[in-house]
Design an enzyme around this catalytic site. Structure first.
Site, PDB file in Angstrom:
ATOM      1  N   LYS A 210      29.339  11.914 -15.041  1.00 55.40           N
ATOM      2  CA  LYS A 210      28.152  11.357 -14.535  1.00 55.40           C
ATOM      3  C   LYS A 210      26.814  10.714 -15.427  1.00 55.40           C
ATOM      4  O   LYS A 210      26.573   9.755 -15.209  1.00 55.40           O
ATOM      5  CB  LYS A 210      27.383  13.254 -14.177  1.00 55.40           C
ATOM      6  CG  LYS A 210      26.276  12.229 -13.444  1.00 55.40           C
ATOM      7  CD  LYS A 210      24.937  14.009 -12.908  1.00 55.40           C
ATOM      8  CE  LYS A 210      24.328  13.756 -12.093  1.00 55.40           C
ATOM      9  NZ  LYS A 210      23.155  14.622 -11.346  1.00 55.40           N
ATOM     10  N   GLU A 216      31.498  15.711 -25.795  1.00 49.89           N
ATOM     11  CA  GLU A 216      33.452  15.926 -25.675  1.00 49.89           C
ATOM     12  C   GLU A 216      33.643  14.879 -24.898  1.00 49.89           C
ATOM     13  O   GLU A 216      35.416  14.369 -25.191  1.00 49.89           O
ATOM     14  CB  GLU A 216      33.420  17.328 -24.959  1.00 49.89           C
ATOM     15  CG  GLU A 216      32.949  18.399 -25.160  1.00 49.89           C
ATOM     16  CD  GLU A 216      31.481  18.492 -25.023  1.00 49.89           C
ATOM     17  OE1 GLU A 216      31.099  17.783 -25.115  1.00 49.89           O
ATOM     18  OE2 GLU A 216      31.497  19.952 -25.441  1.00 49.89           O
ATOM     19  N   GLY A 272      26.192  17.613 -10.975  1.00 56.69           N
ATOM     20  CA  GLY A 272      27.409  17.593 -11.859  1.00 56.69           C
ATOM     21  C   GLY A 272      28.835  18.708 -10.894  1.00 56.69           C
ATOM     22  O   GLY A 272      29.684  18.443 -10.603  1.00 56.69           O
ATOM     23  N   ARG A 273      28.122  19.302 -10.469  1.00 60.11           N
ATOM     24  CA  ARG A 273      28.727  21.154 -10.603  1.00 60.11           C
ATOM     25  C   ARG A 273      28.825  20.588  -8.874  1.00 60.11           C
ATOM     26  O   ARG A 273      29.698  21.499  -8.115  1.00 60.11           O
ATOM     27  CB  ARG A 273      28.237  22.165 -10.550  1.00 60.11           C
ATOM     28  CG  ARG A 273      26.749  22.291 -10.325  1.00 60.11           C
ATOM     29  CD  ARG A 273      26.972  23.646 -10.945  1.00 60.11           C
ATOM     30  NE  ARG A 273      25.481  23.870 -11.237  1.00 60.11           N
ATOM     31  CZ  ARG A 273      23.906  23.456 -11.459  1.00 60.11           C
ATOM     32  NH1 ARG A 273      24.166  22.545 -12.481  1.00 60.11           N
ATOM     33  NH2 ARG A 273      22.914  23.467 -11.955  1.00 60.11           N
ATOM     34  N   GLU A 358      26.178  28.034 -13.109  1.00 63.79           N
ATOM     35  CA  GLU A 358      25.235  27.238 -13.957  1.00 63.79           C
ATOM     36  C   GLU A 358      24.237  26.565 -12.943  1.00 63.79           C
ATOM     37  O   GLU A 358      22.576  26.578 -13.126  1.00 63.79           O
ATOM     38  CB  GLU A 358      26.140  25.555 -14.017  1.00 63.79           C
ATOM     39  CG  GLU A 358      25.320  24.879 -15.186  1.00 63.79           C
ATOM     40  CD  GLU A 358      26.022  23.632 -15.308  1.00 63.79           C
ATOM     41  OE1 GLU A 358      26.850  23.702 -16.660  1.00 63.79           O
ATOM     42  OE2 GLU A 358      25.958  22.869 -14.814  1.00 63.79           O
ATOM     43  N   HIS A 389      47.838  43.549 -11.420  1.00 61.08           N
ATOM     44  CA  HIS A 389      48.626  44.260 -12.679  1.00 61.08           C
ATOM     45  C   HIS A 389      47.765  43.856 -13.791  1.00 61.08           C
ATOM     46  O   HIS A 389      48.323  44.544 -14.628  1.00 61.08           O
ATOM     47  CB  HIS A 389      49.994  44.035 -12.118  1.00 61.08           C
ATOM     48  CG  HIS A 389      51.249  44.354 -11.325  1.00 61.08           C
ATOM     49  ND1 HIS A 389      51.586  45.121 -11.358  1.00 61.08           N
ATOM     50  CD2 HIS A 389      51.222  43.442 -10.099  1.00 61.08           C
ATOM     51  CE1 HIS A 389      51.726  45.390 -10.096  1.00 61.08           C
ATOM     52  NE2 HIS A 389      51.719  44.598  -9.171  1.00 61.08           N
ATOM     53  N   LYS A 513      24.373  22.271 -27.684  1.00 65.69           N
ATOM     54  CA  LYS A 513      24.147  20.898 -27.786  1.00 65.69           C
ATOM     55  C   LYS A 513      23.783  20.440 -28.663  1.00 65.69           C
ATOM     56  O   LYS A 513      24.102  19.577 -29.254  1.00 65.69           O
ATOM     57  CB  LYS A 513      24.167  19.905 -26.004  1.00 65.69           C
ATOM     58  CG  LYS A 513      25.325  19.931 -25.137  1.00 65.69           C
ATOM     59  CD  LYS A 513      25.290  18.892 -24.155  1.00 65.69           C
ATOM     60  CE  LYS A 513      25.839  19.292 -22.748  1.00 65.69           C
ATOM     61  NZ  LYS A 513      24.872  18.437 -22.041  1.00 65.69           N
TER      62      LYS A 513
HETATM   63  O1  F6P Z   1      27.151  21.622 -18.580  1.00 69.99           O
HETATM   64  C1  F6P Z   1      26.415  21.036 -18.959  1.00 69.99           C
HETATM   65  C2  F6P Z   1      27.039  19.610 -17.339  1.00 69.99           C
HETATM   66  O2  F6P Z   1      25.698  18.623 -17.602  1.00 69.99           O
HETATM   67  C3  F6P Z   1      27.243  19.612 -16.633  1.00 69.99           C
HETATM   68  O3  F6P Z   1      26.528  20.227 -15.421  1.00 69.99           O
HETATM   69  C4  F6P Z   1      28.402  18.743 -16.062  1.00 69.99           C
HETATM   70  O4  F6P Z   1      29.058  19.461 -15.023  1.00 69.99           O
HETATM   71  C5  F6P Z   1      28.945  18.712 -17.761  1.00 69.99           C
HETATM   72  O5  F6P Z   1      27.697  18.647 -18.323  1.00 69.99           O
HETATM   73  C6  F6P Z   1      29.577  17.080 -17.668  1.00 69.99           C
HETATM   74  O6  F6P Z   1      28.357  16.244 -17.571  1.00 69.99           O
HETATM   75  P1  F6P Z   1      28.908  15.088 -17.487  1.00 69.99           P
HETATM   76  O7  F6P Z   1      29.572  14.466 -15.714  1.00 69.99           O
HETATM   77  O8  F6P Z   1      27.749  14.174 -17.076  1.00 69.99           O
HETATM   78  O9  F6P Z   1      30.138  14.483 -18.571  1.00 69.99           O
END
Ligand code: F6P
Length: 549
Positions: A210, A216, A272-273, A358, A389, A513
């Site tokens: 987003k 990452e 995002g979620r 979240e 189990h 972060k």
């Molecule tokens: O973990 C924080 C967050 O902002 C989430 O809400 C989001 O889904 C994820 O990082 C990834 O963010 P992006 O889509 O901006 O890379």
């Protein structure tokens, strides 16, 4: 003007607490069913293809009426209507919350700041559809002219969990001749394992972010780019044929080197979620095709309409949300298990963890005041029979109250042999048996009557009274998956509204972060980190010493 009372000062809250103390001090599900067997039919809501059975809950008509009163005074439906209208209900980020617009029909009108956002949604869906068809048909070729056979989604959090979960869930509907991989972890092993057996000439990377600033994702995308170029002779022009981006941030996308034509956009009013039904679902759309993707969106929309219009007493997300409030705030339940009896839903609970935790893992209210009540539960679980189990022992005989959702389907969707198809009844027998055992247990008298020696009776007694919701659907189709996800999205919404928290921000992930950014150079170059605490400093030193051995 008098201030609105806070949640735990409201008479409706006190009424629920009293009800818990008096009428519900020792309610047994056995007794509740004996007194009113009709609850098996009365406490069922049908929404779309879902049959949501909440009869095995520690509630009576009176409890439900009190919970509805709490919802009324906390303004749940007013906030719901504000969300659907596009108001900026994400107060800390000053944003609208409009994932529901992502699945609205073409002719719908939903305005943000006076602009109808629906045409934009459908324009992107149409572009995604055309692109997905080109990849699926082999018309979209890689740099060397070969068709794409592998699709690697690089993203994390909502940009990974949704598409990865839905891809697993809808496997029987996917183009089996294509391989799909999902890379999220900044641990280089993730990307390594995802691409080690792939041919770069046939591989498409979808960079899903987003913000397009998530470390990452950008790190993995950069490494994927190097892998691609190394495999294709270093020609930079290859990137345009092998990389597409899904983002709200066009500037960062082009800055990274992805062609603007290869970007599929979405908007800041999609959290995002809550985003896998936006452009973030491109990998899924390539897998199942645009028509199936639209069926999934229609499934979401069915539940949106139900949430918006169904009366409070027959509104499935509302009821599920309020039941969670009942256990979390009046029984002290700290977690909630989601137990799907479907192998295809193996990632469903992990997906819900982000959606729920979240969203509702907050400890200040919408005005920033500390809450004086429990908020979001720990959500956990894995497919049911495997859990039986492993950890069901604790749910049955442990000391904690763990409300659970059991999710099952009447028919398997995959083309199974007759023998494997026959296993489905056994799978579902387990679901029903667990709901029964959790609710009704086994008394000491019943255990004795089976001839169990006296010294074992206590060990083999099941207290029961463990509440479950059973969600049944005909089969796990794209539409049903959309319905299920929307059901949980709105359940989470209801709880956040009652608790008076902002379910749509996620400031809690920021600190880690920021600190990681400052610790990184200390690990790589041994740089001093100003103000680093003694414990972390010792860990950094130990790490560097071990690393150099
Ligand atoms: O973990 C924080 C967050 O902002 C989430 O809400 C989001 O889904 C994820 O990082 C990834 O963010 P992006 O889509 O901006 O890379």
């Amino acid at each position: 003007m008098s201030e609105t009372p806070r949640l735990n000062r409201r008479p409706e809250w006190a009424a629920l607490a009293d009800h818990r103390e008096d009428a519900m001090q020792r309610p047994r599900l056995r007794e509740l069913f004996a007194a009113d067997p009709s609850r098996a039919e009365r406490y069922v809501v049908r929404v779309g293809d879902l049959r949501v059975d909440y009869s095995k809950h520690l509630v009576t008509d009176e409890t439900l009426a009190l919970l509805r009163e709490l919802a009324a005074v906390t303004g749940v439906t007013a906030l719901r209507d504000a969300m659907f209208r596009g108001e900026r209900i994400n107060v800390t980020e000053d944003r609208a919350v409009l994932h529901t617009a992502l699945r609205a029909p073409r002719e719908a009108v939903i305005e943000v700041d006076g602009e109808n956002v629906v045409p934009g949604v459908h324009a992107v869906l149409d572009r995604m559809g055309a692109f997905a068809e080109r990849v699926r048909s082999g018309e979209w070729t890689g740099h060397t002219g070969r068709p794409i056979r592998n699709v690697v989604n690089i993203g994390i959090g909502g940009s990974d969990l949704g598409p990865a979960m839905a891809y697993e869930a809808l496997r029987p509907f996917t183009a089996r001749e294509l391989a799909f991989r999902f890379v999220s972890n900044v641990d280089g092993s993730d990307l390594h394992e995802a691409v080690r057996d792939l041919d770069p000439a046939e591989t498409l990377f979808i960079v899903a972010s987003k913000t397009f600033t998530t470390i990452e994702t950008i790190t993995n995308a950069t490494s994927a780019r190097s892998w691609l170029l190394a495999g294709l002779g270093g020609d930079e022009k290859a990137v345009a044929r092998h990389f597409v981006a899904l983002s709200t941030n066009a500037e960062k996308v082009t800055g990274f080197g992805v062609d603007a034509d290869n970007m599929f956009e979405f908007w800041d009013w999609v959290g995002g979620r809550y985003s896998y039904d936006s452009a973030i679902g491109l990998s899924l759309m390539i897998a199942i095709g645009p028509d199936r993707f639209r069926e999934m969106l229609d499934g979401f929309h069915t539940v949106d309409e139900h949430f918006r219009n169904a009366p409070v007493e027959a509104n499935a997300p509302l009821l599920m949300g309020l039941l969670g409030v009942w256990y979390g705030n009046f029984f002290g339940a700290e977690s909630h298990a989601v137990l799907p009896y479907s192998h295809y839903l193996s990632k469903f609970t992990a997906y819900l963890q982000q959606l729920d935790m979240e969203s509702n893992g907050k400890s200040v209210d919408r005005l920033g005041r500390p809450v004086g009540w429990a908020t979001g539960p720990v959500v956990w679980g894995t497919p049911g029979t495997n859990g039986q189990h492993a950890y069901y022992q604790l749910i049955h005989q442990g000391t904690r109250l763990i409300p659970a959702d059991l999710i099952g389907f009447a028919r398997p969707v995959a083309e199974l042999s007759d023998e494997l198809k026959a296993q489905h009844d056994l799978l579902m027998a387990n679901l029903f048996a667990q709901g029964q055992a959790l609710a009704f247990g086994r008394t000491a008298e019943e255990v004795r009557a089976e001839g169990v020696p006296e010294e074992q009776v206590a060990h083999r007694t099941f207290p029961g009274n463990h509440p479950t919701t059973t969600i049944l659907a005909p089969e796990l189709t794209p539409s049903v998956l959309g319905q299920l996800v929307a059901l949980y999205e709105h359940k989470v919404f209801v709880q956040g509204a009652v608790w008076d928290i902002d379910s749509f921000d996620q400031w809690g992930v920021e600190l880690g972060k920021v600190l990681a950014r400052s610790i990184g150079p200390a690990l790589t170059e041994g740089a001093e980190v100003p103000g680093l605490d003694a414990s972390t400093s010792a860990l950094v030193a130990a790490y560097r010493a071990l690393k150099e051995v």
